[in-house]
Scaffold this motif. Structure first.
Motif, PDB file in Angstrom:
ATOM      1  N   VAL A 114       0.826  -1.204   0.000  1.00  0.00           N
ATOM      2  CA  VAL A 114       0.000   0.000   0.000  1.00  0.00           C
ATOM      3  C   VAL A 114       0.867   1.264   0.000  1.00  0.00           C
ATOM      4  O   VAL A 114       0.452   2.313  -0.475  1.00  0.00           O
ATOM      5  CB  VAL A 114      -0.954  -0.004   1.210  1.00  0.00           C
ATOM      6  CG1 VAL A 114      -1.814   1.254   1.239  1.00  0.00           C
ATOM      7  CG2 VAL A 114      -1.850  -1.243   1.171  1.00  0.00           C
ATOM      8  N   SER A 115       2.096   1.154   0.522  1.00  0.00           N
ATOM      9  CA  SER A 115       2.973   2.331   0.623  1.00  0.00           C
ATOM     10  C   SER A 115       3.351   2.889  -0.735  1.00  0.00           C
ATOM     11  O   SER A 115       3.523   4.093  -0.900  1.00  0.00           O
ATOM     12  CB  SER A 115       4.247   1.968   1.397  1.00  0.00           C
ATOM     13  OG  SER A 115       3.941   1.563   2.700  1.00  0.00           O
ATOM     14  N   PRO A 126       1.563   7.565   1.312  1.00  0.00           N
ATOM     15  CA  PRO A 126       1.429   6.427   0.399  1.00  0.00           C
ATOM     16  C   PRO A 126       1.110   6.848  -1.030  1.00  0.00           C
ATOM     17  O   PRO A 126       0.373   7.819  -1.256  1.00  0.00           O
ATOM     18  CB  PRO A 126       0.263   5.626   0.991  1.00  0.00           C
ATOM     19  CG  PRO A 126       0.165   6.064   2.413  1.00  0.00           C
ATOM     20  CD  PRO A 126       0.590   7.504   2.417  1.00  0.00           C
ATOM     21  N   PRO A 128      -0.073   4.246  -3.454  1.00  0.00           N
ATOM     22  CA  PRO A 128      -0.296   2.816  -3.679  1.00  0.00           C
ATOM     23  C   PRO A 128      -0.474   2.445  -5.144  1.00  0.00           C
ATOM     24  O   PRO A 128      -0.988   3.237  -5.942  1.00  0.00           O
ATOM     25  CB  PRO A 128      -1.568   2.529  -2.883  1.00  0.00           C
ATOM     26  CG  PRO A 128      -2.255   3.844  -2.763  1.00  0.00           C
ATOM     27  CD  PRO A 128      -1.169   4.867  -2.703  1.00  0.00           C
ATOM     28  N   ASP A 136      -5.489   1.914   0.922  1.00  0.00           N
ATOM     29  CA  ASP A 136      -5.016   3.153   1.541  1.00  0.00           C
ATOM     30  C   ASP A 136      -6.183   3.891   2.193  1.00  0.00           C
ATOM     31  O   ASP A 136      -6.057   4.457   3.288  1.00  0.00           O
ATOM     32  CB  ASP A 136      -4.340   4.025   0.482  1.00  0.00           C
ATOM     33  CG  ASP A 136      -3.953   5.397   1.001  1.00  0.00           C
ATOM     34  OD1 ASP A 136      -3.439   5.477   2.141  1.00  0.00           O
ATOM     35  OD2 ASP A 136      -4.170   6.390   0.284  1.00  0.00           O
ATOM     36  N   GLU A 139      -6.865   2.150   5.442  1.00  0.00           N
ATOM     37  CA  GLU A 139      -5.854   2.526   6.434  1.00  0.00           C
ATOM     38  C   GLU A 139      -6.191   3.886   7.062  1.00  0.00           C
ATOM     39  O   GLU A 139      -6.146   4.047   8.285  1.00  0.00           O
ATOM     40  CB  GLU A 139      -4.478   2.630   5.781  1.00  0.00           C
ATOM     41  CG  GLU A 139      -3.787   1.340   5.472  1.00  0.00           C
ATOM     42  CD  GLU A 139      -2.356   1.588   5.000  1.00  0.00           C
ATOM     43  OE1 GLU A 139      -1.679   0.603   4.703  1.00  0.00           O
ATOM     44  OE2 GLU A 139      -1.924   2.746   4.931  1.00  0.00           O
TER      45      GLU A 139
END
Length: 297
Positions: A114-115, A126, A128, A136, A139
């Protein structure tokens, strides 16, 4: 006080009561054991009709696709650890909202993918890959609600995970370790035992609303394939239909990452102790029954 230091909180300590979503799974079984060994009281979320949570743990009923059941299940616990599989944006957001509505502290499991590509630290914004872009959003919903998010790399060790469930069956079918595209693409990786102890460290030290990286190393994907294949590899063309066994991962074989866990190690005192993925797989695969791949059809 530094920006890093404000990300450490009072924490949740033994004999606190911990509800683990996914306690019957690969990471969940290891994580539940680590919490018990640390003095916590562990209960597993039991999905009706799902894989049975090990009998040594009490259970409460609940289902990630039934938000109301999650709110009910979480009540009375000191911490919820969500190790359930990602489903889709709508259902995952509903599950996060339901768990946060219980008022119980939450650790939510995401993934290093996802980063995004390139060098990624815990607090890097992020970017992604579209393959996982919606995660994301999940998150951010968790963190904005005071939850804690952990992004593990490729999880390996003890015969499970993507390697055991996907890559080995593909190797057995084609007679080689397979990766997609060009060599040199790096993925983050972490041993399942090291990751289990990271959850315990997050419970004890991580402040609400923070991100952490469950990553011990960055490793070239073709090097993993080489070990799996015993020195025989196949680079699957990007423009061809990917093998069914790893099709769900196909979009990530271009995602080249160098993922840092400096903050995680420094603030949580997390020190991965298990062998690198290449070393661990060499050891595990030496113990496999000898098979003549030419007999596979």
């Amino acid at each position: 006080m530094s920006e890093f230091e404000v990300q450490v909180g009072a924490g949740i300590h033994p004999p606190a009561k911990v509800l683990i979503i996914g306690a019957a799974g690969y990471v969940g079984t290891h994580t539940a054991r680590a919490f018990v060994q640390s003095g916590y009281q562990v209960t597993g979320l039991q999905r009706p009709g799902g894989t049975k949570v090990p009998a040594r743990y009490p259970t409460v009923p609940g289902d990630l696709t039934d938000p109301a059941s999650l709110t009910r299940a979480a009540q009375g616990f000191d911490l919820v650890v969500n190790l359930g599989p990602p489903l889709d944006e709508e259902r995952d957001l509903a599950a996060i909202d339901a768990l946060l509505a219980s008022g119980v502290p939450l650790i939510h499991t995401s993934g290093s993918d996802v980063s995004g590509e390139g060098y990624r630290a815990e607090d890097t914004l992020p970017t992604p890959h579209p393959f996982v872009g919606w995660r994301d959003t999940v998150e951010r919903r968790a963190v904005e609600g005071g939850g804690i998010v952990v992004r593990p790399g490729l999880i390996y060790g003890n015969g499970g995970g993507v390697v055991g469930d996907m890559w080995i069956p593909l190797r057995d079918r084609v007679g080689a370790g397979v990766y997609i595209g060009e060599p040199g693409v790096r993925w983050a990786a972490v041993h399942v035992e090291d990751l289990a102890w990271l959850y315990v460290a997050m419970a004890a030290k991580a402040a609400p609303g923070t991100y952490w990286h469950g990553v011990a190393e960055s490793i070239e994907v073709d090097a993993i394939a080489d070990v799996i294949g015993g020195g025989k590899t196949i680079s699957w063309p990007l423009d061809e239909e990917p093998p069914a066994e790893i099709a769900v991962l196909a979009g990530l074989f271009r995602l080249d990452q160098e993922v840092s866990a400096v903050k995680t190690r420094h603030l949580l005192g997390w020190s991965p102790a298990y062998p690198s993925i290449v070393t661990a797989l060499r050891h595990e695969l030496r113990r496999e029954p000898k098979t003549d791949w030419r007999d596979r059809r």
